[in-house]
Write an enzyme that holds these catalytic residues in place. Structure first.
Site, PDB file in Angstrom:
ATOM      1  N   ARG A  56       1.017  -1.283  -0.014  1.00  0.00           N
ATOM      2  CA  ARG A  56       0.003  -0.113  -0.156  1.00  0.00           C
ATOM      3  C   ARG A  56       1.154   1.282   0.146  1.00  0.00           C
ATOM      4  O   ARG A  56       1.929   1.301   0.200  1.00  0.00           O
ATOM      5  CB  ARG A  56      -1.062   0.335   1.319  1.00  0.00           C
ATOM      6  N   HIS A  97       0.031   0.154 -10.339  1.00  0.00           N
ATOM      7  CA  HIS A  97      -0.513  -0.531  -9.543  1.00  0.00           C
ATOM      8  C   HIS A  97      -1.643  -1.544  -9.916  1.00  0.00           C
ATOM      9  O   HIS A  97      -2.719  -2.279  -9.836  1.00  0.00           O
ATOM     10  CB  HIS A  97      -2.054   0.537  -8.753  1.00  0.00           C
TER      11      HIS A  97
END
Length: 306
Positions: free
Chosen positions: A221, A269
């Site tokens: 993250r 991502h």
């Protein structure tokens, strides 16, 4: 008993199609279309508007469509009566382990650097046994990454909050084990869950415990990383570079300094992306378990935050 899909920032239709194909008779609503809050017992979600769950007095399950649940538990207004579940998917695990292996190989063989510098000048590189790879976080994804790297000939160690045993991987745990884990790690891979304890864990203090020239890979993250600390340690030369797939703000703004930094490699991502058709059966299986008052699968322990 109705299902509500809350999927902000993404096209919900692929999830609607997958859910209806798996469970044609389910009564399904898509937020924010008009619906009776009293009907909703099961929510399928990704990055919901904070506080929205309080509108549903009969809500019993909040199901994340991904492996992470930080987007749910970061909401201080989660109804205490509701269980939270997550997805554990074999394809997600495979995708993550192969992606990280690709990043590691790219780093040690200088694959991207040769092209970006536009120089026909072979650079020296490390062999597999010269690298000490450390994986932070030994859950489902972290364990798979560690095993995959080990099976490809790398020396691998892993660190986690609690003690773990993985064949072929040296494991460390807890605060006392962290320093020993970091001191010889030449490539550090973050696969920790995002919790109140791991938020901003990739910071200057941690980087200073790594050997000079260490490389950072973050596929967990964006909130794990203190961005200005990374930039400082790269510019000082203590860190040799970083591969980043996750960011505090996504998409990463065009003006962000990461884009122009020569030692930072960015991917949008893409390490492992949930395929609705591959995981929807887990969601609907839990919905049927709820309907039949049977135990649910992959329930999150709120005290651990994962």
């Amino acid at each position: 008993m109705s299902v509500l899909l809350i999927c902000t920032g993404r096209d919900p239709q692929v999830w609607v199609n997958a859910i209806r194909e798996q469970q044609p008779n389910v009564k399904l609503y898509v937020y924010p279309e008009v619906h009776d809050p009293q009907e909703i017992t099961f929510v399928v979600t990704w990055k919901h508007p904070k506080g929205v769950f309080n509108r549903y007095p009969n809500l019993e399950v909040i199901a994340s469509i991904g492996a992470g649940v930080d987007h749910i538990i970061s909401d201080p207004e989660i109804p205490k009566r509701a269980l939270i579940t997550r997805v554990i998917d074999e394809q997600l695990t495979k995708d993550m382990s192969t992606f990280v292996l690709a990043l590691v190989l790219d780093k040690i063989r200088n694959v991207s650097i040769h092209h970006s510098e536009k120089k026909w000048s072979p650079l020296p590189y490390h062999t597999l046994d010269e690298e000490n790879i450390g994986v932070m976080g030994l859950g489902v994804l972290g364990k798979a990454v560690a095993l995959n790297l080990s099976s490809n000939g790398f020396k691998v160690s892993g660190w986690s909050k609690s003690r773990k045993h993985i064949d072929g991987v040296s494991t460390y745990h807890g605060e006392k084990g962290l320093n020993d884990f970091l001191k010889d790690t030449s490539i550090l891979i973050c696969l920790l869950p995002l919790t109140s304890e791991t938020d901003s864990i990739l910071n200057k203090e941690l980087f200073e415990k790594l050997p000079k020239g260490a490389y950072i890979i973050n596929v967990a993250r964006g909130e794990h990383l203190v961005e200005h600390d990374l930039l400082e340690m790269l510019d000082k030369g203590h860190l040799s570079g970083a591969s980043l797939d996750v960011f505090r703000t996504e998409p990463l703004p065009e003006e962000h300094p990461f884009w122009k930094h020569p030692k930072i490699h960015i991917t949008p991502h893409i390490a492992s992306v949930t395929d609705p058709k591959k995981v929807v059966h887990q969601l609907m299986e839990n919905y049927m378990h709820l309907k039949n008052r049977e135990p649910l699968k992959n329930v999150v322990e709120l005290k651990k935050e994962y």
